[in-house]
Design an enzyme around this catalytic site. Structure first.
Site, short mmCIF file in Angstrom:
data_model
loop_
_atom_site.label_atom_id
_atom_site.label_comp_id
_atom_site.label_asym_id
_atom_site.label_seq_id
_atom_site.Cartn_x
_atom_site.Cartn_y
_atom_site.Cartn_z
N LYS A 223 96.54 53.39 26.46
CA LYS A 223 96.58 53.25 27.91
C LYS A 223 95.67 52.12 28.35
CE LYS A 223 95.82 55.92 32.14
NZ LYS A 223 95.35 57.15 32.75
N ARG B 123 94.01 55.70 41.14
CA ARG B 123 92.78 56.26 41.71
C ARG B 123 92.98 56.64 43.16
NH1 ARG B 123 88.59 52.55 38.22
NH2 ARG B 123 89.22 53.56 36.26
N CYS C 206 90.67 66.12 32.15
CA CYS C 206 89.55 65.25 32.48
C CYS C 206 88.82 65.83 33.67
CB CYS C 206 90.00 63.82 32.78
SG CYS C 206 88.60 62.67 32.66
N TYR D 153 105.97 56.37 35.57
CA TYR D 153 106.32 56.85 36.92
C TYR D 153 107.80 56.63 37.23
CZ TYR D 153 101.29 57.06 37.09
OH TYR D 153 100.00 57.36 36.78
N LYS E 201 91.88 54.23 25.27
CA LYS E 201 92.01 54.09 26.72
C LYS E 201 91.01 53.02 27.17
CE LYS E 201 91.77 56.66 31.04
NZ LYS E 201 91.53 57.98 31.65
N SER F 110 99.68 52.96 36.62
CA SER F 110 100.02 52.75 38.03
C SER F 110 100.05 51.26 38.41
CB SER F 110 99.03 53.49 38.91
OG SER F 110 97.71 53.07 38.62
ZN LIG Z 1 88.82 60.83 33.96
#
Ligand SMILES: [Zn+2]
Length: 322
Positions: free
Chosen positions: A248, A205, A120, A313, A195, A274
């Site tokens: 996602k 982020r 990405c 994670y 997504k 996350s």
């Molecule tokens: Zn992206």
């Protein structure tokens, strides 16, 4: 006659015998954040994701080795570059952090660890969007060229699987064509087919420094209310050549994972994002839930919904208990 399903719950042995879904090490993929701004051997904690780190290049390589030694099958790599610009030029630099880690890990570990690289632009762009921007609009077809360049640079470094996460139309086809033209027909594509534009990405982020500087991602990521549209996105990616697909986030989209599994013939994964991590970690920190039981239950639910694999994670930690 009274039916007595409790007979099959009577002891741990019988519960283990009849359990329909179990979690194994083979299900888990560990995300790794490679930060080129850190010293080679440095790792720095991510405050919104307690227990998670950003790694300098050598530290990331060591982390991959440790993860492989624990029996985890795969890692997925994300990069944070030194320089960001509007066109994500550093994303396809052959000496970029992700490319360096791919080369080193494949040299060191060969087939012992599958290396996946997220494809990405958002971690590499100064504006934080997942594509080329003009007049505050994210341009689709111009972005495809860059995504293909990124995927190709990962393939040249030796990656096993590229994972486009941008949600541009036609990117799987463009990447597949580019890889094939360059004799990388054995590099797989794991597409983030469904997504969603989600609030649960917040902590990531911070981790990847990829917050958009203007607007949001709703013009390319999916609307939370839609499930038939997810099927359309998934079918498009399958037709374009995706080898496996991702949904996602995972926990708030278990129905989408189930739909994906029932309507495709390729493997389906869930990305436990996350925000899902942070919710459980923060509630556990306050003593409101049993941390480990909540983690196992959350991951098991993603698998029960139909996921063949889970990006989480917790992969490193949980693999020690499987
Ligand atoms: Zn992206």
């Amino acid at each position: 006659m009274i039916m007595r399903p409790r007979r099959l719950r009577k002891s741990e042995k019988i519960r283990n015998l009849v359990r329909e879904t179990t979690l194994t090490k083979n299900d888990l993929i560990m995300p790794i954040f490679i930060d080129e701004n850190l010293n080679e051997n440095e790792k720095t904690p991510i405050s919104s994701m307690p227990g998670q780190f950003r790694f300098g290049i050598s530290a990331a390589i060591l982390e991959c080795i440790e993860i492989s030694n624990l029996g985890v099958l795969a890692v997925i790599l994300f990069g944070i570059p030194k320089e960001k610009d509007p066109f994500a030029l550093s994303a396809f630099d052959e000496n970029g952090g992700v490319q360096k880690v791919i080369r080193a890990v494949k040299k060191k570990l060969g087939d012992s660890l599958l290396v996946i690289a997220d494809v990405c632009m958002c971690e590499y762009t100064s504006h934080g969007h997942c594509g080329i921007v003009s007049n505050n609009e994210v341009l689709n077809d111009e972005t495809l060229e860059v995504l293909a360049d990124i995927a190709l640079s990962y393939a040249k470094a030796g990656v096993d699987i590229v994972a486009p996460s941008d949600m541009m139309d036609g990117r799987v086809l463009k990447i597949r064509k580019t890889l094939d033209e360059n004799e990388f027909e054995n590099v797989s594509i794991m597409s983030y087919a469904a997504k969603y534009a989600s609030a649960f990405y917040g902590p990531f982020r911070e981790a990847a420094e990829s917050t958009p500087q203007f607007g949001d991602r709703k013009t390319y990521q999916m609307d939370s209310g839609n499930s038939r549209e997810a099927l359309k996105e998934i079918q498009m990616d399958v037709l374009e050549g995706a080898d496996m697909i991702l949904v996602k986030p995972a926990l708030s989209y278990l129905d989408i994972i189930k739909t994906a599994k029932e309507n495709t013939l390729i493997p389906v994964g869930g990305y436990s994002v996350s925000g899902e991590y942070a919710m459980i970690e923060s509630a556990a920190e306050k003593g409101w839930i049993d941390r480990e039981k909540a983690i196992f239950e959350a991951l098991l639910s993603i698998k029960r919904a139909g996921a063949d694999f889970i990006i989480t994670y917790w992969a490193k930690e949980i693999s020690k208990k499987l």
